[in-house]
Scaffold this motif. Sequence first.
Motif, PDB file in Angstrom:
ATOM      1  N   ARG A 456     -42.583  -3.352 -65.558  1.00  0.00           N
ATOM      2  CA  ARG A 456     -42.659  -2.592 -64.311  1.00  0.00           C
ATOM      3  C   ARG A 456     -41.238  -2.204 -63.929  1.00  0.00           C
ATOM      4  N   HIS A 457     -41.014  -0.926 -63.620  1.00  0.00           N
ATOM      5  CA  HIS A 457     -39.667  -0.421 -63.409  1.00  0.00           C
ATOM      6  C   HIS A 457     -38.977  -1.133 -62.239  1.00  0.00           C
ATOM      7  N   VAL A 458     -39.649  -1.214 -61.075  1.00  0.00           N
ATOM      8  CA  VAL A 458     -39.015  -1.779 -59.881  1.00  0.00           C
ATOM      9  C   VAL A 458     -38.623  -3.230 -60.110  1.00  0.00           C
ATOM     10  N   GLN A 459     -39.493  -4.004 -60.790  1.00  0.00           N
ATOM     11  CA  GLN A 459     -39.186  -5.418 -61.009  1.00  0.00           C
ATOM     12  C   GLN A 459     -38.027  -5.587 -61.984  1.00  0.00           C
ATOM     13  N   LEU A 460     -38.006  -4.787 -63.057  1.00  0.00           N
ATOM     14  CA  LEU A 460     -36.873  -4.867 -63.991  1.00  0.00           C
ATOM     15  C   LEU A 460     -35.566  -4.520 -63.284  1.00  0.00           C
ATOM     16  N   GLU A 461     -35.603  -3.475 -62.461  1.00  0.00           N
ATOM     17  CA  GLU A 461     -34.388  -3.068 -61.763  1.00  0.00           C
ATOM     18  C   GLU A 461     -33.952  -4.146 -60.773  1.00  0.00           C
ATOM     19  N   GLN A 462     -34.916  -4.813 -60.128  1.00  0.00           N
ATOM     20  CA  GLN A 462     -34.574  -5.895 -59.206  1.00  0.00           C
ATOM     21  C   GLN A 462     -33.822  -7.008 -59.919  1.00  0.00           C
ATOM     22  N   VAL A 463     -34.307  -7.394 -61.094  1.00  0.00           N
ATOM     23  CA  VAL A 463     -33.644  -8.461 -61.858  1.00  0.00           C
ATOM     24  C   VAL A 463     -32.260  -8.007 -62.306  1.00  0.00           C
ATOM     25  N   LEU A 464     -32.135  -6.787 -62.832  1.00  0.00           N
ATOM     26  CA  LEU A 464     -30.848  -6.319 -63.343  1.00  0.00           C
ATOM     27  C   LEU A 464     -29.835  -6.173 -62.221  1.00  0.00           C
ATOM     28  N   VAL A 465     -30.250  -5.651 -61.052  1.00  0.00           N
ATOM     29  CA  VAL A 465     -29.331  -5.542 -59.915  1.00  0.00           C
ATOM     30  C   VAL A 465     -28.841  -6.923 -59.496  1.00  0.00           C
ATOM     31  N   ASN A 466     -29.753  -7.898 -59.455  1.00  0.00           N
ATOM     32  CA  ASN A 466     -29.382  -9.264 -59.091  1.00  0.00           C
ATOM     33  C   ASN A 466     -28.337  -9.828 -60.053  1.00  0.00           C
ATOM     34  N   LEU A 467     -28.568  -9.657 -61.355  1.00  0.00           N
ATOM     35  CA  LEU A 467     -27.645 -10.204 -62.353  1.00  0.00           C
ATOM     36  C   LEU A 467     -26.304  -9.473 -62.337  1.00  0.00           C
ATOM     37  N   LEU A 468     -26.328  -8.140 -62.202  1.00  0.00           N
ATOM     38  CA  LEU A 468     -25.080  -7.377 -62.154  1.00  0.00           C
ATOM     39  C   LEU A 468     -24.276  -7.735 -60.905  1.00  0.00           C
ATOM     40  N   GLN A 469     -24.966  -7.880 -59.776  1.00  0.00           N
ATOM     41  CA  GLN A 469     -24.265  -8.225 -58.544  1.00  0.00           C
ATOM     42  C   GLN A 469     -23.629  -9.617 -58.659  1.00  0.00           C
ATOM     43  N   ASN A 470     -24.350 -10.564 -59.255  1.00  0.00           N
ATOM     44  CA  ASN A 470     -23.774 -11.894 -59.478  1.00  0.00           C
ATOM     45  C   ASN A 470     -22.547 -11.812 -60.374  1.00  0.00           C
ATOM     46  N   ALA A 471     -22.612 -10.990 -61.433  1.00  0.00           N
ATOM     47  CA  ALA A 471     -21.497 -10.863 -62.352  1.00  0.00           C
ATOM     48  C   ALA A 471     -20.279 -10.266 -61.658  1.00  0.00           C
ATOM     49  N   VAL A 472     -20.491  -9.224 -60.847  1.00  0.00           N
ATOM     50  CA  VAL A 472     -19.379  -8.596 -60.133  1.00  0.00           C
ATOM     51  C   VAL A 472     -18.749  -9.578 -59.152  1.00  0.00           C
ATOM     52  N   GLN A 473     -19.584 -10.332 -58.438  1.00  0.00           N
ATOM     53  CA  GLN A 473     -19.061 -11.301 -57.475  1.00  0.00           C
ATOM     54  C   GLN A 473     -18.324 -12.442 -58.165  1.00  0.00           C
ATOM     55  N   ALA A 474     -18.731 -12.787 -59.392  1.00  0.00           N
ATOM     56  CA  ALA A 474     -18.087 -13.886 -60.111  1.00  0.00           C
ATOM     57  C   ALA A 474     -16.722 -13.484 -60.643  1.00  0.00           C
ATOM     58  N   CYS A 475     -16.492 -12.198 -60.895  1.00  0.00           N
ATOM     59  CA  CYS A 475     -15.236 -11.733 -61.486  1.00  0.00           C
ATOM     60  C   CYS A 475     -14.147 -11.641 -60.425  1.00  0.00           C
ATOM     61  N   GLU A 476     -12.911 -11.837 -60.889  1.00  0.00           N
ATOM     62  CA  GLU A 476     -11.760 -11.563 -60.055  1.00  0.00           C
ATOM     63  C   GLU A 476     -11.529 -10.051 -60.019  1.00  0.00           C
ATOM     64  N   GLU A 477     -10.503  -9.633 -59.220  1.00  0.00           N
ATOM     65  CA  GLU A 477     -10.149  -8.215 -59.222  1.00  0.00           C
ATOM     66  C   GLU A 477      -9.810  -7.779 -60.641  1.00  0.00           C
ATOM     67  N   ASN A 478     -10.242  -6.559 -61.019  1.00  0.00           N
ATOM     68  CA  ASN A 478     -10.010  -5.993 -62.356  1.00  0.00           C
ATOM     69  C   ASN A 478     -10.637  -6.854 -63.450  1.00  0.00           C
ATOM     70  N   GLY A 479     -11.769  -7.481 -63.139  1.00  0.00           N
ATOM     71  CA  GLY A 479     -12.475  -8.284 -64.141  1.00  0.00           C
ATOM     72  C   GLY A 479     -13.245  -7.405 -65.116  1.00  0.00           C
ATOM     73  N   GLN A 480     -14.033  -8.061 -65.963  1.00  0.00           N
ATOM     74  CA  GLN A 480     -14.770  -7.349 -67.000  1.00  0.00           C
ATOM     75  C   GLN A 480     -16.237  -7.774 -66.981  1.00  0.00           C
ATOM     76  N   VAL A 481     -17.131  -6.782 -67.089  1.00  0.00           N
ATOM     77  CA  VAL A 481     -18.571  -7.020 -67.204  1.00  0.00           C
ATOM     78  C   VAL A 481     -19.082  -6.152 -68.349  1.00  0.00           C
ATOM     79  N   ALA A 482     -19.846  -6.742 -69.246  1.00  0.00           N
ATOM     80  CA  ALA A 482     -20.343  -6.019 -70.418  1.00  0.00           C
ATOM     81  C   ALA A 482     -21.858  -6.111 -70.499  1.00  0.00           C
TER      82      ALA A 482
END
Length: 559
Positions: A456-482
């Motif tokens: 389901r598109h909305v549910q997949l996007e909900q999970v991916l947004v959650n994980l990406l947001q966690n990754a961005v918050q975990a990184c320092e300034e100028n960090g890396q996310v792949a």
Amino acid sequence: MQGRLGRWYLIAIAMVAVVLLASLAMLGLDRAMRVRALEETRAAATSQAAILAAGLESELNKFTLVPRVLATDPEVAALLAGDRSQRDVLNRRLAALARQTDAAAIYLMDADGLTLAASNWDRPDSFIGSNYGFRDYFSGALRDGTFAEFALGTVSRRPGLYLAERVGPGTRALGVVAVKVEFDSLERKWRDAEDGVFVTDAGGIVLLASNPEWRFRSATTDNPDTASRDPARDAMRFGVAEPKPINLPGGGENASPLRMIEKIQPIAPVGWELHLLSDPAPRLSVAIANGRLAGVIVLALLALGGGGALVWRRQRQARAAAEIAAQTATLREQLQQANRLATLGQITAGLGHEIRQPLAAMRVYAENGERLLAADRSAEAGENFARIAGLAGRIGEITEEQLQFSRRSAEEPRDIALAAVIDGSLLLLRDQIRHKGIALSLPDPEATAAAIVRARHVQLEQVLVNLLQNAVQACEENGQVALTIETDGQTVRLSITDNGPGVPPALRDTLFQPFVTSKTEGIGLGLAIARDIMRQLGGDLLHEDTVGGARFTMVMPAA
């Protein structure tokens, strides 16, 4: 004769023994049902408190954007600088914005606290001309840039939350924009749905409540220490100089021996706490009654035969399982929707920034197009209008993605291009990624184009947004996310890797359990809901530590 008396004697002893055993069994059954009902009440109260807190946080996050955006508005700055020509236009804008957001009032004050423009400009109780320099939210916003205060209105005497934002730098403040938010509709919903709900500030004063009589009472102790409080300030904010203790259900001289169950959830944006009261009495009565009925039926069925008892027990278990499954499905959907709204509230500021930039550009192109038309340069003006159309389309994409993300997912699983899910998630989070200077590495285009999953598109996007947001918050300034994609024919694996500090060792075994989090302002539901969604879709959510970071992998069935 003696033999007959002996038999009756044995029968009487046996009957007494059966009655005693049945009584003991009934007492034991009552106790077991009582313990189980209390545990179920506590579990339901914990989940419901988390849902209500997430909903309130989402509502607060929505309103915090309004004064922040208005504080940077050119018309606001012009009015504060002395240009009164656009005051009527600004009044109507504030009135329209108040209607759109359901705000009680939106108004603009100069550096001395005098109200220059307001959404209620055309009403008898208009704020225009009133001076609010004495209010804490005004002085706090001038001092700190932003400030929030819950208090009674000086004119309406209606309680509400005042969100204030300074206009201009601290060394040269032009004024303050304030928004008043009232929570009458929210309190009515609580009153209809719950045994008791109230929200307290850091000092333990009740601000919002399902019972209006609880408002502006103290929930700290039965005899609150008023020596540390300022009676004059309390009288101005709450209408009472010395808040009295709250009188909760089950208290007083006629108190029931069965106490209300209370669950507390923090409200992150403003430092409040939500208290949910749950009365276990109805659940206990039903549980005990059901238990006793079950005991009588079991005894009767034992007399008739063990076969009938076994069939009845299986039917009862099946009904209970069906009810639990239905309740679990409803609660799961509520938690997922609350999580989506809370996530959307956190990223709304970034979306506002994404919209403001093309809006500013559209204004410039429109003004230039008007000059070009006046100069009879229609071809060049047409190019400007084409650019405006493109920017409008961009804004449409952003708002459509925001609306789609907030909807409930009622669709059935279908074939979905993973590229569309990734694009939609990045559209929502682009401002956060750019603000922290994150270096984002995307999957190989060919692998992305070939990745088609059943979900389901909305549910997949909900999970991916959650994980990406966690990754961005975990990184320092100028960090890396792949982001990387792997396909093995049966499944598609989308991995999100960051170079942050990784998951603390103490949380690794319980990472996906509810209410487990390493964030000071988190409630620990994001990852639990994300894994639950992935497993509903026939996949899974996995975690593994990397050298200098963490990796979360979404496992999805291939289409």
